[in-house]
Design a protein around this motif. Structure first.
Motif, PDB file in Angstrom:
ATOM      1  N   ALA A 187       0.795  -1.065   0.006  1.00 47.11           N
ATOM      2  CA  ALA A 187       0.032   0.022  -0.041  1.00 47.11           C
ATOM      3  C   ALA A 187       0.834   1.309  -0.086  1.00 47.11           C
ATOM      4  O   ALA A 187       2.034   1.278   0.563  1.00 47.11           O
ATOM      5  CB  ALA A 187      -0.875  -0.045   1.260  1.00 47.11           C
ATOM      6  N   PRO A 188       0.358   2.362  -0.688  1.00 49.79           N
ATOM      7  CA  PRO A 188       1.383   3.725  -0.608  1.00 49.79           C
ATOM      8  C   PRO A 188       1.515   3.979   0.845  1.00 49.79           C
ATOM      9  O   PRO A 188       2.857   4.638   0.837  1.00 49.79           O
ATOM     10  CB  PRO A 188       0.370   4.618  -1.382  1.00 49.79           C
TER      11      PRO A 188
ATOM     12  N   PRO B  21      -4.391  -0.349  -5.213  1.00 50.77           N
ATOM     13  CA  PRO B  21      -3.601   0.912  -5.416  1.00 50.77           C
ATOM     14  C   PRO B  21      -3.258   1.030  -6.922  1.00 50.77           C
ATOM     15  O   PRO B  21      -2.672  -0.068  -7.485  1.00 50.77           O
ATOM     16  CB  PRO B  21      -2.633   1.099  -4.515  1.00 50.77           C
TER      17      PRO B  21
ATOM     18  N   GLU C 272      -0.164   5.733  -7.817  1.00 51.20           N
ATOM     19  CA  GLU C 272      -0.278   6.204  -6.381  1.00 51.20           C
ATOM     20  C   GLU C 272       0.978   5.496  -5.671  1.00 51.20           C
ATOM     21  O   GLU C 272       1.479   6.211  -4.656  1.00 51.20           O
ATOM     22  CB  GLU C 272      -1.578   5.483  -5.489  1.00 51.20           C
TER      23      GLU C 272
END
Length: 109
Positions: free
Chosen positions: A17-18, A45, A49
């Motif tokens: 995840a970012p 995502p 991103e």
């Protein structure tokens, strides 16, 4: 998240995840490679991103999407070049880490 170290420079994992990019940088990673195509699964995502978050955390980032075994054969040279050029350690990811691991093996063969 399960991270598997393949050699002294390369590790693989499932989707990242970012918001964890800073933690990855603090863990010692200096580069990431995305092997997952955008839109593969609802809610994942986007590359844009992930890339923005990685760069904000001081990580180099490349996108080498793989969706099939044919892609692995076609993109193994791109992956080998990225590993050679990018500062390590490098974390490559896809949905589960399996494609990234297969791409690594093909690039090393």
């Amino acid at each position: 998240m399960q991270i598997t170290q393949l050699d002294e420079k390369v590790s693989v994992c499932g989707q990242i995840a970012p918001e964890i990019m800073r933690a990855l940088a603090e863990h010692g990673f200096r580069s990431i490679i995305c092997n997952r195509p955008d839109g593969e699964e609802p809610g994942q995502p986007t590359w844009a991103e992930v890339e923005a978050a990685a760069r904000n955390a001081g990580l180099e980032a490349r996108n080498i999407p793989i969706s099939s075994m044919e892609d692995i054969a076609a993109r193994k040279g791109d992956f080998a070049q990225a590993i050679d050029e990018m500062p390590g350690p490098v974390l490559a990811y896809c949905r589960t880490g399996n494609r990234s691991g297969r791409l690594y093996e093909a690039a090393k063969a």
